[in-house]
Design a protein around this motif. Structure first.
Motif, PDB file in Angstrom:
ATOM      1  N   HIS A   6       0.842  -1.206   0.000  1.00  0.00           N
ATOM      2  CA  HIS A   6       0.000   0.000   0.000  1.00  0.00           C
ATOM      3  C   HIS A   6       0.877   1.255   0.000  1.00  0.00           C
ATOM      4  CE1 HIS A   6      -3.603   2.314   0.791  1.00  0.00           C
ATOM      5  NE2 HIS A   6      -3.032   2.867   1.851  1.00  0.00           N
ATOM      6  N   GLY A  10       1.048   3.710  -3.136  1.00  0.00           N
ATOM      7  CA  GLY A  10       0.607   5.084  -2.849  1.00  0.00           C
ATOM      8  C   GLY A  10       1.673   6.091  -3.228  1.00  0.00           C
ATOM      9  N   SER A  14       1.369   8.837  -6.246  1.00  0.00           N
ATOM     10  CA  SER A  14       1.545  10.257  -5.921  1.00  0.00           C
ATOM     11  C   SER A  14       2.671  10.858  -6.756  1.00  0.00           C
ATOM     12  CB  SER A  14       1.869  10.456  -4.440  1.00  0.00           C
ATOM     13  OG  SER A  14       0.942   9.795  -3.642  1.00  0.00           O
ATOM     14  N   LEU A  55      -2.721   3.272  -8.804  1.00  0.00           N
ATOM     15  CA  LEU A  55      -3.926   3.762  -8.108  1.00  0.00           C
ATOM     16  C   LEU A  55      -4.821   2.597  -7.691  1.00  0.00           C
ATOM     17  CD1 LEU A  55      -5.434   6.901  -9.895  1.00  0.00           C
ATOM     18  CD2 LEU A  55      -4.687   6.691  -7.530  1.00  0.00           C
ATOM     19  N   LEU A  65      -6.655  -3.202   4.053  1.00  0.00           N
ATOM     20  CA  LEU A  65      -6.084  -2.833   5.357  1.00  0.00           C
ATOM     21  C   LEU A  65      -7.140  -2.235   6.286  1.00  0.00           C
ATOM     22  CD1 LEU A  65      -2.774  -1.139   4.151  1.00  0.00           C
ATOM     23  CD2 LEU A  65      -2.922  -3.235   5.494  1.00  0.00           C
ATOM     24  N   VAL A  74      -9.248   6.587   9.036  1.00  0.00           N
ATOM     25  CA  VAL A  74      -9.503   5.594   8.000  1.00  0.00           C
ATOM     26  C   VAL A  74     -10.803   5.912   7.253  1.00  0.00           C
ATOM     27  CG1 VAL A  74     -10.646   3.814   9.385  1.00  0.00           C
ATOM     28  CG2 VAL A  74      -9.296   3.140   7.462  1.00  0.00           C
ATOM     29  N   LYS A  78     -11.123   6.722   3.275  1.00  0.00           N
ATOM     30  CA  LYS A  78     -12.045   5.946   2.436  1.00  0.00           C
ATOM     31  C   LYS A  78     -12.941   6.885   1.625  1.00  0.00           C
ATOM     32  CE  LYS A  78     -13.342   2.071   4.674  1.00  0.00           C
ATOM     33  NZ  LYS A  78     -14.228   1.218   5.492  1.00  0.00           N
ATOM     34  N   ASN A 133      -4.086  11.754   2.079  1.00  0.00           N
ATOM     35  CA  ASN A 133      -4.159  10.318   2.378  1.00  0.00           C
ATOM     36  C   ASN A 133      -2.804   9.779   2.842  1.00  0.00           C
ATOM     37  OD1 ASN A 133      -6.828   9.880   2.097  1.00  0.00           O
ATOM     38  ND2 ASN A 133      -6.701   8.533   0.337  1.00  0.00           N
ATOM     39  N   GLY A 137      -2.292   8.253   6.458  1.00  0.00           N
ATOM     40  CA  GLY A 137      -1.744   6.892   6.514  1.00  0.00           C
ATOM     41  C   GLY A 137      -0.532   6.829   7.429  1.00  0.00           C
ATOM     42  N   LEU A 138       0.373   7.804   7.263  1.00  0.00           N
ATOM     43  CA  LEU A 138       1.579   7.819   8.103  1.00  0.00           C
ATOM     44  C   LEU A 138       1.218   8.046   9.568  1.00  0.00           C
ATOM     45  CD1 LEU A 138       3.987   9.869   5.773  1.00  0.00           C
ATOM     46  CD2 LEU A 138       4.029   7.406   6.199  1.00  0.00           C
ATOM     47  N   MET A 140      -1.548   6.921  10.913  1.00  0.00           N
ATOM     48  CA  MET A 140      -2.127   5.653  11.387  1.00  0.00           C
ATOM     49  C   MET A 140      -1.042   4.644  11.740  1.00  0.00           C
ATOM     50  SD  MET A 140      -5.526   4.732   9.303  1.00  0.00           S
ATOM     51  CE  MET A 140      -5.209   5.406   7.745  1.00  0.00           C
ATOM     52  N   ARG A 143       4.196   6.648  11.890  1.00  0.00           N
ATOM     53  CA  ARG A 143       5.433   7.226  11.345  1.00  0.00           C
ATOM     54  C   ARG A 143       5.408   8.749  11.421  1.00  0.00           C
ATOM     55  NH1 ARG A 143       8.141   3.099   7.934  1.00  0.00           N
ATOM     56  NH2 ARG A 143       6.524   1.683   7.226  1.00  0.00           N
TER      57      ARG A 143
HETATM   58  C1  HEM Z   1      -4.222   7.442  -3.124  1.00  0.00           C
HETATM   59  C2  HEM Z   1      -4.706   7.000  -1.993  1.00  0.00           C
HETATM   60  C3  HEM Z   1      -3.876   6.607  -0.798  1.00  0.00           C
HETATM   61  C4  HEM Z   1      -2.586   6.907  -0.457  1.00  0.00           C
HETATM   62  C5  HEM Z   1      -1.611   7.779  -1.235  1.00  0.00           C
HETATM   63  C6  HEM Z   1      -2.306   6.228   0.804  1.00  0.00           C
HETATM   64  C7  HEM Z   1      -1.115   6.279   1.487  1.00  0.00           C
HETATM   65  C8  HEM Z   1      -0.843   5.624   2.690  1.00  0.00           C
HETATM   66  C9  HEM Z   1       0.415   5.640   3.395  1.00  0.00           C
HETATM   67  C10 HEM Z   1       1.658   6.403   2.959  1.00  0.00           C
HETATM   68  C11 HEM Z   1       0.280   4.884   4.512  1.00  0.00           C
HETATM   69  C12 HEM Z   1       1.348   4.630   5.581  1.00  0.00           C
HETATM   70  C13 HEM Z   1       2.029   3.284   5.331  1.00  0.00           C
HETATM   71  C14 HEM Z   1       3.209   3.036   6.246  1.00  0.00           C
HETATM   72  O1  HEM Z   1       3.566   3.894   7.057  1.00  0.00           O
HETATM   73  O2  HEM Z   1       3.810   1.951   6.131  1.00  0.00           O
HETATM   74  C15 HEM Z   1      -1.070   4.371   4.538  1.00  0.00           C
HETATM   75  C16 HEM Z   1      -1.598   3.566   5.526  1.00  0.00           C
HETATM   76  C17 HEM Z   1      -2.887   3.118   5.561  1.00  0.00           C
HETATM   77  N1  HEM Z   1      -3.861   3.347   4.598  1.00  0.00           N
HETATM   78 FE1  HEM Z   1      -3.656   4.418   2.889  1.00  0.00          FE
HETATM   79  N2  HEM Z   1      -3.444   5.545   1.202  1.00  0.00           N
HETATM   80  C18 HEM Z   1      -4.411   5.754   0.244  1.00  0.00           C
HETATM   81  C19 HEM Z   1      -5.690   5.246   0.239  1.00  0.00           C
HETATM   82  C20 HEM Z   1      -6.234   4.478   1.249  1.00  0.00           C
HETATM   83  C21 HEM Z   1      -7.591   3.989   1.269  1.00  0.00           C
HETATM   84  C22 HEM Z   1      -8.657   4.212   0.197  1.00  0.00           C
HETATM   85  C23 HEM Z   1      -7.732   3.295   2.412  1.00  0.00           C
HETATM   86  C24 HEM Z   1      -8.989   2.606   2.886  1.00  0.00           C
HETATM   87  C25 HEM Z   1      -9.743   3.141   3.715  1.00  0.00           C
HETATM   88  C26 HEM Z   1      -6.476   3.321   3.134  1.00  0.00           C
HETATM   89  C27 HEM Z   1      -6.219   2.715   4.329  1.00  0.00           C
HETATM   90  C28 HEM Z   1      -5.012   2.714   5.002  1.00  0.00           C
HETATM   91  C29 HEM Z   1      -4.790   2.036   6.285  1.00  0.00           C
HETATM   92  C30 HEM Z   1      -5.815   1.234   7.069  1.00  0.00           C
HETATM   93  C31 HEM Z   1      -3.451   2.301   6.620  1.00  0.00           C
HETATM   94  C32 HEM Z   1      -2.757   1.864   7.926  1.00  0.00           C
HETATM   95  C33 HEM Z   1      -2.170   0.470   7.731  1.00  0.00           C
HETATM   96  C34 HEM Z   1      -1.658  -0.147   9.019  1.00  0.00           C
HETATM   97  O3  HEM Z   1      -1.845   0.409  10.090  1.00  0.00           O
HETATM   98  O4  HEM Z   1      -1.064  -1.225   8.944  1.00  0.00           O
HETATM   99  N3  HEM Z   1      -5.574   4.060   2.383  1.00  0.00           N
HETATM  100  N4  HEM Z   1      -1.731   4.832   3.409  1.00  0.00           N
END
Ligand code: HEM
Length: 155
Positions: A6, A10, A14, A55, A65, A74, A78, A133, A137-138, A140, A143
């Motif tokens: 992911h 991502g 980007s 994408l 995830l 989250v 979404k 996002n 994500g970072l 969550m 980081r």
């Molecule tokens: C273009 C869209 C997105 C980008 C650029 C993106 C980017 C990221 C990044 C950079 C992280 C951190 C990963 C890490 O630190 O290892 C992350 C984590 C996460 N993302 Fe996304 N994300 C996107 C879309 C989504 C979507 C649609 C969802 C669903 C709801 C989602 C759910 C999550 C979850 C649950 C985590 C945490 C994973 C964990 O705790 O193990 N992301 N994302």
């Protein structure tokens, strides 16, 4: 492993959007018509062939995830994803193809610049949404720390 996938997808998605945006602005400002046509062609292939799978993988792995996650971050991520995907597939992809055709035929007319302006606007919107996002994500995964609450103590 899904988190790594992911993260990687991502970042690739980007980087694609921001590279297309910056290179377009630079070549339109400083490049020759031939350079513009060459860039428009590169954005379609290999550009879109990298962006679209990236994408799809980002969205798919994100949804996967999110099954193990609850909370505001989250849910907000979404909600942003349909805009990112729709903007990419319904605006950026058709614009890139039309611009490539027009530039290859040497048609740098008002239609070209109108479509170009629209594409840049959609690209900027996606950069902002994807940046948010990445940030969430970072946060969550821990980081990136959330901004500390304002310090209201009186000294
Ligand atoms: C273009 C869209 C997105 C980008 C650029 C993106 C980017 C990221 C990044 C950079 C992280 C951190 C990963 C890490 O630190 O290892 C992350 C984590 C996460 N993302 Fe996304 N994300 C996107 C879309 C989504 C979507 C649609 C969802 C669903 C709801 C989602 C759910 C999550 C979850 C649950 C985590 C945490 C994973 C964990 O705790 O193990 N992301 N994302």
């Amino acid at each position: 492993m899904p988190t790594r996938l992911h993260l990687l997808a991502g970042i690739v998605a980007s980087l694609c959007i921001s590279t297309f945006f910056v290179s377009t602005v630079l070549v339109e400002l400083f490049g020759s018509p031939d350079a513009v046509a060459r860039l428009k062609s590169l954005i379609v292939a290999p550009g879109l062939w990298i962006l679209i799978p990236a994408l799809a993988v980002t969205g798919g792995s994100g949804i996967f995830l999110s099954k193990a996650r609850r909370g505001r971050l989250v849910e907000t991520k979404k909600k942003r994803m349909p805009f990112i995907a729709g903007n990419g597939l319904l605006v950026l992809v058709p614009c890139a193809i039309v611009l490539d055709r027009l530039a290859a035929a040497g048609n740098f007319d008002t239609t070209f610049y109108g479509v170009q302006a629209f594409e840049l606007l959609a690209g900027a919107t996606n950069m902002a949404l994807m940046g948010l996002n990445v940030r969430d994500g970072l946060r969550m995964t821990g980081r990136l720390r959330a901004a500390p609450a304002a310090d209201t103590r009186t000294y």
